[in-house]
Write an enzyme that holds these catalytic residues in place. Sequence first.
Site, short mmCIF file in Angstrom:
data_model
loop_
_atom_site.label_atom_id
_atom_site.label_comp_id
_atom_site.label_asym_id
_atom_site.label_seq_id
_atom_site.Cartn_x
_atom_site.Cartn_y
_atom_site.Cartn_z
N ASP A 13 7.65 2.98 18.78
CA ASP A 13 7.24 1.98 17.78
C ASP A 13 5.82 2.24 17.27
O ASP A 13 5.10 1.30 16.93
CB ASP A 13 7.31 0.55 18.37
CG ASP A 13 8.68 0.25 18.93
OD1 ASP A 13 9.66 0.60 18.27
OD2 ASP A 13 8.76 -0.29 20.05
N LYS A 16 6.48 5.77 13.24
CA LYS A 16 6.96 7.10 12.85
C LYS A 16 7.65 7.09 11.50
O LYS A 16 7.54 8.03 10.74
CB LYS A 16 7.97 7.63 13.88
CG LYS A 16 7.34 8.08 15.16
CD LYS A 16 8.39 8.58 16.11
CE LYS A 16 9.25 7.48 16.65
NZ LYS A 16 8.75 6.78 17.81
N GLY A 40 14.16 2.33 16.12
CA GLY A 40 14.02 1.42 14.99
C GLY A 40 12.86 1.86 14.13
O GLY A 40 11.73 1.93 14.59
N HIS A 41 13.15 2.22 12.91
CA HIS A 41 12.09 2.57 11.97
C HIS A 41 12.08 1.52 10.88
O HIS A 41 13.13 1.22 10.33
CB HIS A 41 12.38 3.88 11.23
CG HIS A 41 12.46 5.07 12.12
ND1 HIS A 41 11.54 5.35 13.07
CD2 HIS A 41 13.35 6.08 12.15
CE1 HIS A 41 11.87 6.48 13.66
NE2 HIS A 41 12.98 6.94 13.12
N GLN A 223 11.95 6.78 19.95
CA GLN A 223 11.20 6.31 21.12
C GLN A 223 9.83 6.99 21.21
O GLN A 223 9.23 7.23 20.19
CB GLN A 223 12.00 6.49 22.42
CG GLN A 223 13.24 5.63 22.50
CD GLN A 223 14.41 6.19 21.71
OE1 GLN A 223 14.74 7.35 21.82
NE2 GLN A 223 15.04 5.36 20.92
P1 IMP Z 1 17.61 2.32 26.12
O1 IMP Z 1 17.02 3.42 25.30
O2 IMP Z 1 18.39 1.31 25.31
O3 IMP Z 1 18.39 2.84 27.29
O4 IMP Z 1 16.40 1.48 26.76
C1 IMP Z 1 15.53 2.06 27.73
C2 IMP Z 1 14.08 1.62 27.52
O5 IMP Z 1 13.56 2.22 26.33
C3 IMP Z 1 13.90 0.10 27.32
O6 IMP Z 1 12.65 -0.27 27.88
C4 IMP Z 1 13.84 -0.05 25.80
O7 IMP Z 1 13.15 -1.21 25.41
C5 IMP Z 1 13.07 1.22 25.44
N1 IMP Z 1 13.34 1.67 24.06
C6 IMP Z 1 14.45 2.26 23.61
N2 IMP Z 1 14.31 2.57 22.31
C7 IMP Z 1 13.08 2.18 21.95
C8 IMP Z 1 12.33 2.29 20.72
O8 IMP Z 1 12.77 2.81 19.70
N3 IMP Z 1 11.08 1.77 20.76
C9 IMP Z 1 10.55 1.23 21.87
N4 IMP Z 1 11.19 1.12 23.02
C10 IMP Z 1 12.45 1.61 23.07
#
Ligand code: IMP
Length: 428
Positions: A13, A16, A40-41, A223
């Site tokens: 977040d 990007k 999420g962009h 991520q």
């Molecule tokens: P998962 O990717 O859904 O398995 O979640 C694993 C961890 O990564 C959790 O703490 C989510 O909140 C975090 N996470 C996954 N995608 C994002 C992102 O795009 N931005 C921030 N945190 C993320």
Amino acid sequence: MPALVLLGAQWGDEGKGKATDLLGGSVDYVVRYQGGNNAGHTVVVGDQKYALHLLPSGILSPGCTPVIGNGVVVDPAVLLSELSGLNERGVDTSKLLISGNAHLITPYNITVDKVTERFLGKRKIGTTGRGIGPTYADKINRVGIRVQDLYDESILHQKVEAALDVKNQLLTKLYNRRAIEAGQVVEELLGYAEQIKGYVADTTLILNNALDDDKVVLFEGGQGTLLDIDHGTYPFVTSSNPTAGGACTGAGVGPTKISRVIGILKAYTTRVGAGPFPTELFDKDGEALRTIGGERGVTTGRDRRCGWFDAVIARYATRVNGLTDFFLTKLDVLTGWEQIPVCVAYEIDGKRVEELPYSQTDFHHAKPVYEMLPGWSEDITKAKSFSDLPKNAQAYVKALEEMSGAPISAIGVGPGRDETIEINSFLS
Ligand code: IMP
């Protein structure tokens, strides 16, 4: 052969989408190499705001070919709904390419993600609940379903049955849920096959040919570094490799082809979900960062945890990614503080530590050592060059650069596409 990797230097977040989109006009291919619709962009184009989860943000730049690489996990329902949402708003998505080797997020992977989190209770990871972890687990266990399987019904059937063999035991006997019927899953997946077919391609061949032809290819990580399965705050991480090496495996391009690795770095720090976060704030400053910075997850709608800038993490990101540049985002959010604390080191069991500890126990005990930098009150959103920034904002950027170990080549001073100061071109 300019091949740029753009990735999050913190916990995701970092903004990007804005950076990718800024480069989009001069980039021929934008490639996602890992993750799925957990990303999420938010991209602002003119007065239009787009929230993308799965599609590469380059999809908004005409002339740019967006690519979903083999390292991505694809939820076909989300893919089609994001595409039709963009089409309804007049965005041409016909150039999209999807690797036939990318794995599919199936309905049972989503169920397993949700029931596992519920089962973990207080120990939960706080996943996005989109089936990401279970889909990567199936891939590594060699029971995954790939995009190409949609085009061989008998293989698809066999593979779905194999995947459900163990899962149904778990669902019925451990989680007290109903078994999932293979035939129904196959029918649902086949329903997507024809709609996706036109996008499926041998993306590694296309990308390597493009690089040989001197095209500009941008690899976009989802991520962030600290959410990397190998280099992040395990187990509070995502199940893939957002770090730079992931671009190679997740797109099928060798490391010798990568020319630049750009880390996106927020001027403060945020995190979604559970896990350690040394500079996290629980006071009115944290609340102010959340409100002014609009720190609410694009994917989950959850409030983000907020804290001051952490130079130890930035240095670590430089190290594990081999960063050549930083893109500093959201500097404008810090306008108005008289003094801005920056974490320059940690104190762990009474000792000052300059580098991120490899031991999770130490990291959980790390207390931030702050240096106070003078703030500024002038509006910086109209700044077009570094010298337009107030002196204290310039000093803040320079201090971060020195502590973080790579040059800051661009600065975001507002959410709009043109609210960016370019210091060194990423394409030179
Ligand atoms: P998962 O990717 O859904 O398995 O979640 C694993 C961890 O990564 C959790 O703490 C989510 O909140 C975090 N996470 C996954 N995608 C994002 C992102 O795009 N931005 C921030 N945190 C993320």
